[in-house]
Design a protein around this motif. Structure first.
Motif, mmCIF file in Angstrom:
data_model
loop_
_atom_site.group_PDB
_atom_site.id
_atom_site.type_symbol
_atom_site.label_atom_id
_atom_site.label_comp_id
_atom_site.label_asym_id
_atom_site.label_seq_id
_atom_site.Cartn_x
_atom_site.Cartn_y
_atom_site.Cartn_z
ATOM 1 N N MET A 1 0.844 -1.177 0.000
ATOM 2 C CA MET A 1 0.000 0.000 0.000
ATOM 3 C C MET A 1 0.891 1.242 0.000
ATOM 4 S SD MET A 1 -3.085 0.783 2.600
ATOM 5 C CE MET A 1 -4.385 1.795 1.999
ATOM 6 N N PRO A 2 0.526 2.249 -0.796
ATOM 7 C CA PRO A 2 1.383 3.438 -0.848
ATOM 8 C C PRO A 2 1.352 4.218 0.463
ATOM 9 C CG PRO A 2 -0.630 3.775 -2.102
ATOM 10 C CD PRO A 2 -0.611 2.327 -1.678
ATOM 11 N N ARG A 3 2.443 4.909 0.720
ATOM 12 C CA ARG A 3 2.554 5.688 1.951
ATOM 13 C C ARG A 3 1.860 7.048 1.819
ATOM 14 N NH1 ARG A 3 4.255 1.822 5.357
ATOM 15 N NH2 ARG A 3 6.181 0.908 4.656
ATOM 16 N N GLU A 4 1.612 7.503 0.584
ATOM 17 C CA GLU A 4 0.899 8.756 0.367
ATOM 18 C C GLU A 4 -0.278 8.526 -0.574
ATOM 19 O OE1 GLU A 4 4.294 8.868 -0.560
ATOM 20 O OE2 GLU A 4 5.061 9.692 1.313
ATOM 21 N N ILE A 5 -1.293 9.353 -0.416
ATOM 22 C CA ILE A 5 -2.462 9.313 -1.282
ATOM 23 C C ILE A 5 -2.563 10.672 -1.953
ATOM 24 C CG2 ILE A 5 -4.969 9.100 -1.374
ATOM 25 C CD1 ILE A 5 -4.785 7.362 1.125
ATOM 26 N N ALA A 6 -2.687 10.687 -3.286
ATOM 27 C CA ALA A 6 -2.807 11.944 -4.017
ATOM 28 C C ALA A 6 -4.274 12.340 -4.103
ATOM 29 C CB ALA A 6 -2.219 11.798 -5.416
ATOM 30 N N VAL A 7 -4.598 13.520 -3.577
ATOM 31 C CA VAL A 7 -5.952 14.061 -3.631
ATOM 32 C C VAL A 7 -5.862 15.407 -4.335
ATOM 33 C CG1 VAL A 7 -7.947 14.818 -2.298
ATOM 34 C CG2 VAL A 7 -6.594 12.878 -1.512
ATOM 35 N N TYR A 8 -6.300 15.456 -5.575
ATOM 36 C CA TYR A 8 -6.248 16.671 -6.387
ATOM 37 C C TYR A 8 -4.851 17.272 -6.427
ATOM 38 C CZ TYR A 8 -11.314 16.383 -6.240
ATOM 39 O OH TYR A 8 -12.609 15.952 -6.348
ATOM 40 N N GLY A 9 -3.858 16.426 -6.573
ATOM 41 C CA GLY A 9 -2.480 16.878 -6.672
ATOM 42 C C GLY A 9 -1.795 17.137 -5.347
ATOM 43 N N ILE A 10 -2.494 16.947 -4.244
ATOM 44 C CA ILE A 10 -1.900 17.150 -2.917
ATOM 45 C C ILE A 10 -1.632 15.783 -2.313
ATOM 46 C CG2 ILE A 10 -2.269 18.081 -0.615
ATOM 47 C CD1 ILE A 10 -4.184 20.097 -1.891
ATOM 48 N N LEU B 1 -1.256 13.382 0.611
ATOM 49 C CA LEU B 1 -1.652 13.240 2.012
ATOM 50 C C LEU B 1 -1.066 11.943 2.549
ATOM 51 C CD1 LEU B 1 -5.432 14.125 1.803
ATOM 52 C CD2 LEU B 1 -3.602 15.565 2.611
ATOM 53 N N PRO B 2 -0.605 11.955 3.792
ATOM 54 C CA PRO B 2 -0.133 10.693 4.358
ATOM 55 C C PRO B 2 -1.283 9.704 4.492
ATOM 56 C CG PRO B 2 -0.122 12.419 6.008
ATOM 57 C CD PRO B 2 -0.482 13.066 4.714
ATOM 58 N N THR B 3 -0.990 8.446 4.326
ATOM 59 C CA THR B 3 -2.019 7.417 4.386
ATOM 60 C C THR B 3 -2.650 7.335 5.777
ATOM 61 O OG1 THR B 3 -0.733 6.202 2.762
ATOM 62 C CG2 THR B 3 -2.466 5.005 3.833
ATOM 63 N N LEU B 4 -1.914 7.740 6.784
ATOM 64 C CA LEU B 4 -2.446 7.677 8.142
ATOM 65 C C LEU B 4 -3.575 8.683 8.381
ATOM 66 C CD1 LEU B 4 0.754 7.179 10.287
ATOM 67 C CD2 LEU B 4 -0.959 5.493 9.642
ATOM 68 N N LEU B 5 -3.636 9.750 7.607
ATOM 69 C CA LEU B 5 -4.684 10.750 7.820
ATOM 70 C C LEU B 5 -6.080 10.184 7.554
ATOM 71 C CD1 LEU B 5 -5.326 13.692 8.550
ATOM 72 C CD2 LEU B 5 -5.116 14.214 6.125
ATOM 73 N N PRO B 6 -6.343 9.539 6.394
ATOM 74 C CA PRO B 6 -7.676 8.941 6.231
ATOM 75 C C PRO B 6 -7.942 7.806 7.215
ATOM 76 C CG PRO B 6 -6.488 8.907 4.150
ATOM 77 C CD PRO B 6 -5.576 9.468 5.169
ATOM 78 N N LEU B 7 -6.899 7.077 7.600
ATOM 79 C CA LEU B 7 -7.083 6.027 8.594
ATOM 80 C C LEU B 7 -7.468 6.613 9.941
ATOM 81 C CD1 LEU B 7 -4.177 3.527 7.878
ATOM 82 C CD2 LEU B 7 -6.594 3.267 7.367
ATOM 83 N N PHE B 8 -6.907 7.767 10.281
ATOM 84 C CA PHE B 8 -7.260 8.403 11.542
ATOM 85 C C PHE B 8 -8.702 8.912 11.513
ATOM 86 C CE2 PHE B 8 -7.318 11.990 14.549
ATOM 87 C CZ PHE B 8 -6.971 11.292 15.693
ATOM 88 N N VAL B 9 -9.115 9.476 10.388
ATOM 89 C CA VAL B 9 -10.501 9.940 10.260
ATOM 90 C C VAL B 9 -11.458 8.754 10.346
ATOM 91 C CG1 VAL B 9 -12.140 11.045 8.693
ATOM 92 C CG2 VAL B 9 -9.857 12.010 8.983
ATOM 93 N N LEU B 10 -11.099 7.645 9.690
ATOM 94 C CA LEU B 10 -11.925 6.437 9.764
ATOM 95 C C LEU B 10 -11.983 5.904 11.191
ATOM 96 C CD1 LEU B 10 -13.557 4.210 8.354
ATOM 97 C CD2 LEU B 10 -11.377 3.036 7.961
ATOM 98 N N SER B 11 -10.861 5.953 11.893
ATOM 99 C CA SER B 11 -10.867 5.470 13.281
ATOM 100 C C SER B 11 -11.704 6.378 14.176
ATOM 101 C CB SER B 11 -9.440 5.341 13.812
ATOM 102 O OG SER B 11 -8.824 6.594 13.913
#
Length: 66
Positions: A1-10, A12-22
């Motif tokens: 799994m990638p360590r970063e996720i591209a959202v509209y060219g930005i 984001l660390p993968t942990l950020l969506p995981l933290f929101v999900l948690s």
């Protein structure tokens, strides 16, 4: 799994969506445990809630960094 996720060219660390999900999962678990009366039996409900969030976040993040 990638360590970063591209959202509209930005990137984001993968942990950020995981933290929101948690946070969302913890809110659901908090509501359910409140309805079941678990918080009446624990010593420190706020500490229990924080530990529940830490366990959920750790469980989601652990497969990412194994």
């Amino acid at each position: 799994m990638p360590r970063e996720i591209a959202v509209y060219g930005i990137l984001l660390p993968t942990l950020l969506p995981l933290f929101v999900l948690s946070l969302l999962l913890q809110a659901g678990a908090d509501w359910l445990l409140g309805k079941l009366g678990v918080y009446e039996k624990v010593w420190h409900p706020a500490l229990f809630r924080w530990c529940l969030l830490a366990v959920i976040f750790g469980g989601l993040a652990l497969p990412l960094y194994r």
